[in-house]
Structure formats: structure tokens, C-alpha cells
Design an enzyme around this catalytic site. Sequence first.
Site, PDB file in Angstrom:
ATOM      1  N   SER A   9      -3.992   0.595  10.047  1.00  0.00           N
ATOM      2  CA  SER A   9      -3.465   1.737   9.300  1.00  0.00           C
ATOM      3  C   SER A   9      -2.182   2.283   9.914  1.00  0.00           C
ATOM      4  O   SER A   9      -2.090   2.492  11.127  1.00  0.00           O
ATOM      5  CB  SER A   9      -4.511   2.851   9.233  1.00  0.00           C
ATOM      6  N   SER A  11      -1.088   5.227   8.779  1.00  0.00           N
ATOM      7  CA  SER A  11      -1.160   6.663   8.515  1.00  0.00           C
ATOM      8  C   SER A  11      -0.880   7.515   9.747  1.00  0.00           C
ATOM      9  O   SER A  11      -0.193   8.543   9.642  1.00  0.00           O
ATOM     10  CB  SER A  11      -2.524   7.028   7.920  1.00  0.00           C
ATOM     11  N   LYS A  59     -14.075   5.882   0.663  1.00  0.00           N
ATOM     12  CA  LYS A  59     -13.538   6.887  -0.255  1.00  0.00           C
ATOM     13  C   LYS A  59     -14.585   7.448  -1.207  1.00  0.00           C
ATOM     14  O   LYS A  59     -14.585   8.655  -1.490  1.00  0.00           O
ATOM     15  CB  LYS A  59     -12.371   6.303  -1.044  1.00  0.00           C
ATOM     16  N   ASN A  80      -9.660  10.488  -0.666  1.00  0.00           N
ATOM     17  CA  ASN A  80      -9.138   9.950   0.594  1.00  0.00           C
ATOM     18  C   ASN A  80      -8.806  11.056   1.595  1.00  0.00           C
ATOM     19  O   ASN A  80      -8.324  10.763   2.685  1.00  0.00           O
ATOM     20  CB  ASN A  80      -7.899   9.085   0.342  1.00  0.00           C
ATOM     21  N   ASP A  96      -4.048   9.684  -3.468  1.00  0.00           N
ATOM     22  CA  ASP A  96      -3.537   8.392  -3.918  1.00  0.00           C
ATOM     23  C   ASP A  96      -2.924   8.502  -5.311  1.00  0.00           C
ATOM     24  O   ASP A  96      -1.913   7.850  -5.605  1.00  0.00           O
ATOM     25  CB  ASP A  96      -4.654   7.349  -3.945  1.00  0.00           C
ATOM     26  N   ALA A 120     -10.889  -3.655  -9.233  1.00  0.00           N
ATOM     27  CA  ALA A 120     -11.624  -2.617  -9.959  1.00  0.00           C
ATOM     28  C   ALA A 120     -12.204  -1.565  -9.032  1.00  0.00           C
ATOM     29  O   ALA A 120     -13.117  -0.841  -9.418  1.00  0.00           O
ATOM     30  CB  ALA A 120     -12.747  -3.253 -10.783  1.00  0.00           C
ATOM     31  N   GLY A 121     -11.659  -1.462  -7.825  1.00  0.00           N
ATOM     32  CA  GLY A 121     -12.169  -0.499  -6.863  1.00  0.00           C
ATOM     33  C   GLY A 121     -11.531   0.865  -6.986  1.00  0.00           C
ATOM     34  O   GLY A 121     -10.903   1.203  -8.010  1.00  0.00           O
ATOM     35  N   ARG A 144     -12.749 -10.223  -9.569  1.00  0.00           N
ATOM     36  CA  ARG A 144     -13.417 -11.405  -9.018  1.00  0.00           C
ATOM     37  C   ARG A 144     -14.880 -11.445  -9.438  1.00  0.00           C
ATOM     38  O   ARG A 144     -15.460 -12.513  -9.571  1.00  0.00           O
ATOM     39  CB  ARG A 144     -13.293 -11.398  -7.489  1.00  0.00           C
ATOM     40  N   ARG A 148     -18.945  -5.727 -10.852  1.00  0.00           N
ATOM     41  CA  ARG A 148     -18.428  -4.567 -10.125  1.00  0.00           C
ATOM     42  C   ARG A 148     -17.461  -3.745 -10.971  1.00  0.00           C
ATOM     43  O   ARG A 148     -16.800  -2.858 -10.440  1.00  0.00           O
ATOM     44  CB  ARG A 148     -17.738  -5.026  -8.844  1.00  0.00           C
TER      45      ARG A 148
END
Length: 272
Positions: A9, A11, A59, A80, A96, A120-121, A144, A148
Site C-alpha cells: 500500500s 496510502s 471493506k 474504506n 473510493d 464484481a467486488g 471469473r 460472486r
Amino acid sequence: MLGHPVEHSLSPVLHMAAYRHLQLDWQYDRHDVREPELAGFLDGLDSQWRGVSATMPLKEQLLQLADERDAASSLTGAANTLLLADDGRRLARNTDVPGIERALRDAGLDDATHAVIAGAGATARSVMVALEAFGLRSVTVAVRDSARAGSVLDLADELSLELDIVSLADFADVVDEADVVAWTLPNGVPLDDSISVDTRLSAVALDVTYHPWPGPLAAQWLEVGGSVASGRDMLLHQAVRQVRFFVSGQGDEPLDDETAVEEAMRRALDAA
């Protein structure tokens, strides 16, 4: 910054640059935390903590552990950022969404009626919500594992969007009519098929990969001089919103001298 893995990260680079500019004696570090450990980690924080931010896979769980949420986190089912208020409440935000919107505008996007998203998260859902501001009406999501995709189905219904779900293997075949093509998959997932040059020149690419850069989608756009909203830009702009929230408790009101704060953060990111 909480997550697993989290050592990659950037951040801390952004946040520490902001706090140095603001002359705040604050510390922002990485903490490797897995999903079963998150509740206990938060319960163990004392009054010295102002808040935490989180990357995947935390998250969704971070939102579940909050006492208050904003509209973006409610829609996406993910947060987040968590502010630890003086009265003991945990206030969740999804920065985000505004970070993605700003990155897309910086890339020249004015309007978008159709988007194609790989993944698709939580980040894919944030892309969908951010694109509301551009007039989005339909979206194709390439996954994939179709099992999900339930969360994007629910979100598309909430946003009144037409939605198609396709296999990731068909991603390159469904992007031709898109105004925005987004890649939200984890680092290391390859894009083996070539996107048509016409699409790369007409659509804006959003590649949320930021380390290493360029990501698999951005690399194809950059080959032909196409418009790209980078994961680095998204990271910067969502971090500015986090800094706002931690400093003032208000994510929508700019900081005093925010232009200079953002520039300090950008210089630190470029140096990293």
C-alpha cells in the site's frame, strides 16, 4: 491502513505527506489484519486513534462494524474509511466513489451511458456508483465466477441500470460500445486478449491497479495514446477525502489550502 496483504500500500506515503504539510503530529502505518481479526483490532483501539482506513478484503466487514454510514458506503456495501468519533461512534465512509469520479473527470470524461467493468467486488461497485454522476444507464460486468455477482445485480437494480453478466474470458468481445472500460481485478490477473484500437481511442479506461503501473488495461490504452484514469489518480483523490474526514470530521468540505495539500501528496506519490 488495514488489510491483507497490505505491505504494497502507498496510502502511508500520501497520508504522511498531508499531515506533514498540515503540521500535524500524526502517524499513519500499515497493519496486516485479516477478516477474522478486524473486530478485535478495532475493539483494542484507544483514544489516541483518530480512525483507520482499509483495503481488501476488509471493506465490507469494516462497514458492518460501523455505527453510521454515508450514502456511497450504503449503496456499495463497502467502506474504506472509519472515523472514531469523540462520542465513541464509528463513522464509515466510502471515499473510493468520489476518488473514482475525480480520476475519470481528470481523464476527460464528461458523460457515460454504458460501461464495461472487469470484476464484481467492492471496487467494481464503487465504479458503478461513481458513474451515476456521468449519466450511466447500462453496465456489463465480466467476472471469473458468476456466483460472486449477486452484489452487482442488487446494486444495478438499486440504481435502475440495465445489467449484463459475462465471463471474463469474453471481456474483450463486449467492450466495443462502452464509454468507460474499467479493470478492478487484483494485481496479477492478466488481460490476455487485445482490445480493438477503435475502442482504446474512443473509451476512457479506468485501471485501478497502481503498483506496478501500468496495469493490464491501462497498458493497452497507453500504447495508442488513449485516455486513462489511473489507479494512482484514484488513490490520490480518495486519500484527499480521507484526510478531510480525519482532520475535520467532514468529508465533503475542502480543507483550508487543500490545493497545496493535494500537491504535497502528489509529489510524495510520484517520488514513491
